[in-house]
Design a protein around this motif. Sequence first.
Motif, PDB file in Angstrom:
ATOM      1  N   TYR A  45      -7.443   4.386  14.246  1.00 41.36           N
ATOM      2  CA  TYR A  45      -7.019   5.781  14.324  1.00 41.36           C
ATOM      3  C   TYR A  45      -5.502   5.925  14.393  1.00 41.36           C
ATOM      4  N   LEU A  48      -3.503  11.686  20.065  1.00 38.89           N
ATOM      5  CA  LEU A  48      -4.940  11.768  19.833  1.00 38.89           C
ATOM      6  C   LEU A  48      -5.743  11.489  21.109  1.00 38.89           C
ATOM      7  N   PRO A  62      -9.911   1.813  18.398  1.00 39.08           N
ATOM      8  CA  PRO A  62      -8.725   2.674  18.489  1.00 39.08           C
ATOM      9  C   PRO A  62      -7.684   2.385  17.415  1.00 39.08           C
ATOM     10  N   LEU A  88      -8.629  10.313  21.875  1.00 39.04           N
ATOM     11  CA  LEU A  88      -9.783   9.637  21.293  1.00 39.04           C
ATOM     12  C   LEU A  88     -10.906   9.416  22.306  1.00 39.04           C
TER      13      LEU A  88
END
Length: 220
Positions: free
Chosen positions: A69, A192, A66, A194
């Motif tokens: 990102y 986001l 993570p 994810l």
Amino acid sequence: MDALTSPTWFIDSESPEVATFVERTLNRKDAALGPVADDPTERAVALFLAVRDGIRYDPYDVSREPGDYRASAIAGGSPNWCVPKAVLLTAAARHVGIPARLGFADVRNHLTSEKLSDTMGTDLFAWHGYSELLLGERWFKVSSAFNIELCRKVGTKVLDFDGTDDALMHPYDEAGHRHMEYVEQRGSYDDLPLDAIFADFDELYGDFGSGSPAGDDVFG
């Protein structure tokens, strides 16, 4: 609207790394061009170009971490794929006060190689990511995925943005062959998603979606 100009964990728009990226972009040293004006549209265009061409498109090194990102990590300029590039553009826009969010869509790539299509079992690429920028009273959908050198190399049309219309994948390439078809919109997000992205990659692509290339490798 505050949520669309504020930092999140992924879109960490107030981080030093994003601030440096924005400052370097807007205070360009090219004497012929000079600094970017305070006009939001001019700033949005400059930031779009900086992300589009400053970070080379590369879908073959897809991290599952993570932290990779976060916009602060992406701002370093290493090659990346569409979703991280959209995160950075969204963060850069928020940094200068432009309301911004992430948008996603599933696209069908009619130029996918037979090898890639056979490997994936489909020519549908899930969760293509782009930015949505509010300029004036209009939301613009802006894809910064493909750098200009790549487009020229493979003969696809350059994704360009001038603040008057959306900048999304072109339906045809330079030779008139069908290229990208938007199949399904997945909506807009303040941050986001994810976990949802990789969960769908795993379901759609199996082992292929758990590593590299990314689910949106459009030139495989």
